[in-house]
Design an enzyme around this catalytic site. Structure first.
Site, PDB file in Angstrom:
ATOM      1  N   CYS A 136      -2.459   5.344  -4.573  1.00  0.00           N
ATOM      2  CA  CYS A 136      -1.030   5.574  -4.385  1.00  0.00           C
ATOM      3  C   CYS A 136      -0.284   4.513  -5.181  1.00  0.00           C
ATOM      4  CB  CYS A 136      -0.645   5.578  -2.899  1.00  0.00           C
ATOM      5  SG  CYS A 136      -0.683   3.971  -2.081  1.00  0.00           S
ATOM      6  N   ARG A 192      -0.040   4.961   1.904  1.00  0.00           N
ATOM      7  CA  ARG A 192      -0.818   6.196   1.825  1.00  0.00           C
ATOM      8  C   ARG A 192      -2.289   5.975   1.514  1.00  0.00           C
ATOM      9  NH1 ARG A 192       3.118   9.481  -2.097  1.00  0.00           N
ATOM     10  NH2 ARG A 192       3.394   7.378  -2.924  1.00  0.00           N
ATOM     11  N   ASP A 246       5.417  10.467   1.143  1.00  0.00           N
ATOM     12  CA  ASP A 246       5.546   9.013   1.035  1.00  0.00           C
ATOM     13  C   ASP A 246       6.402   8.510   2.192  1.00  0.00           C
ATOM     14  OD1 ASP A 246       5.823   6.363   0.405  1.00  0.00           O
ATOM     15  OD2 ASP A 246       6.569   6.708  -1.627  1.00  0.00           O
TER      16      ASP A 246
END
Length: 161
Positions: A11, A17, A128
């Protein structure tokens, strides 16, 4: 024993994440009896938080469902890692482009994590949660868990072939 199948989840900053996905996938592979055959790591495309732990909200979301992310330390993805990786799972299309640009001549397979989520439909970007609240982290975690089962099935088939 042959070398393990190596996966890296990528990420942006490796604080939300990708560390959540690393922890969830590692458990999914362990639960599937593949812990000795599969290694899962994570990294970010940027180096803003190198050496730090995961975001507190990510840790809380993980802990709320029985995962422990306290040992995570931020790393930045390096192109030379690709020679040792079998699969790179990217959080979103931007990361996918960045990693593919680094992968000239690499045999590593580079995909979006949510390609393995049967509920993803056309939205393959992992949400996100960074600018959101705790519920956004929890939703991101649910997306990761849904993709985890498909990733396990995919890797199991790869190991069998």
């Amino acid at each position: 024993m042959e070398s393990p199948y190596r996966i890296c989840v990528v990420c942006s900053g490796n604080i939300c994440r990708s560390p959540m996905a690393q922890i969830v996938l590692a458990r999914a592979f362990a639960d599937a009896g593949l812990a000795d055959n599969v290694e899962v790591s994570s990294a970010g495309t940027g180096g803003w938080h190198l050496g730090s732990g995961a975001d507190d909200r990510a840790l809380a979301a993980l802990a709320g469902t029985g995962y422990d992310g306290s040992g995570h330390r931020v790393r930045r993805f390096e192109a030379d890692w690709l020679e040792d990786l079998d699969l790179v799972l990217c959080a979103d299309a931007g990361h996918l482009r960045e990693v593919r640009a680094m992968a000239q001549g690499s045999d590593a397979e580079i995909r979006l994590l949510r390609e393995f989520d049967p509920h993803a439909r056309d939205d393959l970007d992992l949400a996100d949660p960074y600018y959101g609240d705790q519920s956004d982290f929890e939703e991101c975690l649910r997306q990761i868990e849904r993709a985890g089962a498909g990733a396990v099935d995919y890797v199991r088939a790869e190991l069998a072939s």
